[in-house]
Design an enzyme around this catalytic site. Structure first.
Site, mmCIF file in Angstrom:
data_model
loop_
_atom_site.group_PDB
_atom_site.id
_atom_site.type_symbol
_atom_site.label_atom_id
_atom_site.label_comp_id
_atom_site.label_asym_id
_atom_site.label_seq_id
_atom_site.Cartn_x
_atom_site.Cartn_y
_atom_site.Cartn_z
ATOM 1 N N THR A 1 0.832 -1.207 -0.132
ATOM 2 C CA THR A 1 -0.097 -0.034 0.040
ATOM 3 C C THR A 1 0.787 0.972 -0.194
ATOM 4 O O THR A 1 1.947 1.615 0.770
ATOM 5 C CB THR A 1 -0.914 0.112 1.242
ATOM 6 O OG1 THR A 1 -0.176 -0.029 2.260
ATOM 7 C CG2 THR A 1 -1.792 -1.046 1.225
ATOM 8 N N GLU B 1 -3.860 4.875 2.724
ATOM 9 C CA GLU B 1 -3.043 3.678 2.278
ATOM 10 C C GLU B 1 -3.801 3.366 0.888
ATOM 11 O O GLU B 1 -4.934 3.229 1.014
ATOM 12 C CB GLU B 1 -2.874 2.376 3.065
ATOM 13 C CG GLU B 1 -2.313 2.785 4.281
ATOM 14 C CD GLU B 1 -2.208 1.450 5.097
ATOM 15 O OE1 GLU B 1 -1.886 0.326 4.378
ATOM 16 O OE2 GLU B 1 -2.522 1.293 6.340
HETATM 17 N N1 RBF Z 1 -6.753 -2.986 8.282
HETATM 18 C C1 RBF Z 1 -7.558 -3.445 9.411
HETATM 19 O O1 RBF Z 1 -7.112 -3.478 10.407
HETATM 20 N N2 RBF Z 1 -8.917 -3.622 9.093
HETATM 21 C C2 RBF Z 1 -9.550 -3.574 8.029
HETATM 22 O O2 RBF Z 1 -10.647 -3.758 7.638
HETATM 23 C C3 RBF Z 1 -8.471 -3.265 6.779
HETATM 24 N N3 RBF Z 1 -9.122 -3.062 5.631
HETATM 25 C C4 RBF Z 1 -8.278 -2.694 4.348
HETATM 26 C C5 RBF Z 1 -8.505 -2.833 3.118
HETATM 27 C C6 RBF Z 1 -7.663 -2.510 2.037
HETATM 28 C C7 RBF Z 1 -8.186 -2.540 0.535
HETATM 29 C C8 RBF Z 1 -6.531 -2.347 2.351
HETATM 30 C C9 RBF Z 1 -5.599 -1.917 1.078
HETATM 31 C C10 RBF Z 1 -5.884 -2.251 3.666
HETATM 32 C C11 RBF Z 1 -6.818 -2.416 4.715
HETATM 33 N N4 RBF Z 1 -6.397 -2.588 5.978
HETATM 34 C C12 RBF Z 1 -7.183 -3.110 6.985
HETATM 35 C C13 RBF Z 1 -4.834 -1.900 6.409
HETATM 36 C C14 RBF Z 1 -3.711 -2.972 6.501
HETATM 37 O O3 RBF Z 1 -3.945 -3.685 7.765
HETATM 38 C C15 RBF Z 1 -2.716 -2.273 6.084
HETATM 39 O O4 RBF Z 1 -2.599 -1.966 4.965
HETATM 40 C C16 RBF Z 1 -1.299 -2.791 6.693
HETATM 41 O O5 RBF Z 1 -1.421 -3.167 7.749
HETATM 42 C C17 RBF Z 1 -0.039 -2.150 6.106
HETATM 43 O O6 RBF Z 1 -0.126 -0.839 6.828
HETATM 44 P P1 ADP Z 2 5.091 0.948 3.692
HETATM 45 O O1 ADP Z 2 4.696 0.260 4.909
HETATM 46 O O2 ADP Z 2 6.331 1.705 3.530
HETATM 47 O O3 ADP Z 2 4.051 1.489 3.038
HETATM 48 P P2 ADP Z 2 4.420 -1.308 1.883
HETATM 49 O O4 ADP Z 2 4.984 -2.688 2.275
HETATM 50 O O5 ADP Z 2 2.902 -1.193 2.357
HETATM 51 O O6 ADP Z 2 5.429 -0.367 2.693
HETATM 52 O O7 ADP Z 2 4.782 -1.032 0.259
HETATM 53 C C1 ADP Z 2 4.438 0.192 -0.323
HETATM 54 C C2 ADP Z 2 5.249 0.427 -1.479
HETATM 55 O O8 ADP Z 2 5.342 -0.586 -2.367
HETATM 56 C C3 ADP Z 2 4.621 1.640 -1.925
HETATM 57 O O9 ADP Z 2 5.248 2.826 -1.444
HETATM 58 C C4 ADP Z 2 5.247 1.777 -3.350
HETATM 59 O O10 ADP Z 2 6.632 2.120 -3.608
HETATM 60 C C5 ADP Z 2 5.232 0.196 -3.729
HETATM 61 N N1 ADP Z 2 4.240 -0.640 -4.484
HETATM 62 C C6 ADP Z 2 4.735 -1.425 -5.239
HETATM 63 N N2 ADP Z 2 3.686 -1.991 -5.985
HETATM 64 C C7 ADP Z 2 2.663 -1.357 -5.451
HETATM 65 C C8 ADP Z 2 1.088 -1.237 -5.744
HETATM 66 N N3 ADP Z 2 0.552 -2.090 -6.635
HETATM 67 N N4 ADP Z 2 0.276 -0.398 -4.884
HETATM 68 C C9 ADP Z 2 0.760 0.381 -3.980
HETATM 69 N N5 ADP Z 2 2.246 0.342 -3.829
HETATM 70 C C10 ADP Z 2 3.043 -0.413 -4.389
HETATM 71 MG MG MG Z 3 1.906 0.884 2.902
#
Ligand code: RBF
Ligand code: ADP
Ligand code: MG
Length: 239
Positions: free
Chosen positions: A45, A153
Site C-alpha cells: 500500500t 493507504e
Molecule cells: N486494516 C484493518 O485493520 N482492518 C481492515 O478492515 C482493513 N481493510 C483494508 C482494506 C484494504 C483494501 C487495504 C488496502 C488495507 C486494509 N487494511 C485494513 C489495512 C492493512 O492492515 C494495512 O494496509 C497494513 O497493515 C499495512 O499498513
Molecule cells: P510501507 O509500509 O512503507 O507503505 P508497503 O509494504 O505497504 O510499505 O509497500 C508500499 C510500497 O510498495 C509503496 O510505497 C510503493 O513504493 C510500492 N508498491 C509497489 N507496487 C505497489 C502497488 N501495486 N500499490 C501500492 N504500492 C506499491
Molecule cells: Mg503501505
C-alpha cells in the site's frame, strides 16, 4: 468492529454513477508506512500523509475502505526496491483475471478492460505525464493492528517493476466499500482485502466510473506540496 459473520460479499458496490460526496480528491507524496503491507500481508500500500485529506476539505471523511482512480507521477526519482520488495508481489493481476462463475458480475475480465484503457494513456505517459490506475484505499486506524494515528493507504491495481517512494499520487475517490474491521486472524484480513480489490475493479469498470479517468486532477501535480515527511507516525492526526 468485527466483520459481519461470514456473510457473502457484494461483487459490485455503489450506484451506476458516483453520487455526492463523491468524487472526492486527495493528493500527496508517497511516504514510508508501517512496513507491513508487502511483508506481512503480500499487499503493498502506497501511504500518503494524512494532511492531504484536509486539502480538499475532507478531513472529516469517515474511516473505511474506498475505491477510485490514482494518478501517479514518476517525475520524482524512483527508489530502489528494499529487501522485501513490494514489486516482487503481484496480488492484483491474479485477482482481476475472471474466475469461472455462473454470476455474470463475476465473469467480468476487468484486467482486459483496464489494459485497453491504459493503452489509450500511452501517448500521455510518453510525454512525461502521470499515468492513471484503478485503486482501492484504506483510511483509518487499522483496528487489526490498533494504530494510534489515522493513515491513508492506497493499493494500486497494477504490477509495478519497482517501488515508487517519493512519487506524487493524486486520487479521485468515487465510492465507499465498507468500514474497517478487526479480525480474528491475519488470514481473514487478507481475504477481505483481496475481495475489496475485486469489488473495486468491478465497480470501477462501469461507464459512469470509467468517465472519471479523464479528470485533470489525476495528471496535474503542481499543487502537491514538496514537504519531506519521513514516516507515517509524523502525519497529522485527524480525528
Ligand atoms: N486494516 C484493518 O485493520 N482492518 C481492515 O478492515 C482493513 N481493510 C483494508 C482494506 C484494504 C483494501 C487495504 C488496502 C488495507 C486494509 N487494511 C485494513 C489495512 C492493512 O492492515 C494495512 O494496509 C497494513 O497493515 C499495512 O499498513
Ligand atoms: P510501507 O509500509 O512503507 O507503505 P508497503 O509494504 O505497504 O510499505 O509497500 C508500499 C510500497 O510498495 C509503496 O510505497 C510503493 O513504493 C510500492 N508498491 C509497489 N507496487 C505497489 C502497488 N501495486 N500499490 C501500492 N504500492 C506499491
Ligand atoms: Mg503501505
Amino acid at each position: 468492529m468485527p466483520p459481519p459473520s461470514s456473510k457473502p460479499r457484494e461483487p459490485i458496490v455503489g450506484p451506476e454513477d458516483p453520487e455526492p460526496p463523491f468524487p472526492l480528491k486527495l493528493k500527496g507524496k508517497v511516504i514510508k508506512g508501517f512496513g507491513r503491507g508487502s511483508k506481512e500481508l503480500g499487499i503493498p500500500t502506497a501511504n500518503i500523509p494524512i494532511s492531504g485529506l484536509s486539502v480538499g476539505g475532507n478531513s472529516s471523511l469517515d474511516s473505511g475502505i474506498y475505491f477510485g482512480w490514482a494518478g501517479l507521477d514518476f517525475a520524482s526519482p524512483p527508489t530502489p526496491p528494499p529487501a522485501h520488495s513490494a514489486a516482487a508481489r503481484r496480488p492484483s493481476a491474479d485477482l482481476m483475471a475472471s474466475p469461472p462463475s455462473d454470476d455474470p458480475a463475476l465473469q467480468l475480465d476487468t484486467s482486459a478492460i483496464f489494459a485497453a484503457l491504459a493503452r489509450e494513456d500511452e501517448e500521455q505517459a510518453a510525454a512525461g505525464r502521470g499515468r492513471v490506475f484503478p485503486m482501492v484505499m484504506s483510511l483509518g486506524y487499522n483496528p487489526f493492528y490498533k494504530n494510534t494515528v489515522r493513515s491513508v493507504e492506497v493499493h494500486i491495481l497494477h504490477d509495478f517493476a519497482r517501488d515508487f517512494y517519493g512519487a506524487r499520487l493524486s486520487l479521485v475517490i468515487l465510492g465507499y466499500i465498507r468500514p474497517e474491521y478487526d479480525y480474528v486472524s491475519k488470514e481473514s484480513l487478507i481475504e477481505d482485502i483481496r475481495t475489496d480489490i475485486q469489488v473495486a475493479a468491478r465497480s470501477l469498470a462501469r461507464p459512469g466510473y470509467v468517465r472519471y479517468r479523464q479528470d485533470r486532477a489525476l495528471v496535474e501535480f503542481d499543487d502537491v506540496e514538496d514537504e519531506e515527511v519521513g514516516e507515517e507516525e509524523k502525519g497529522e492526526v485527524v480525528s
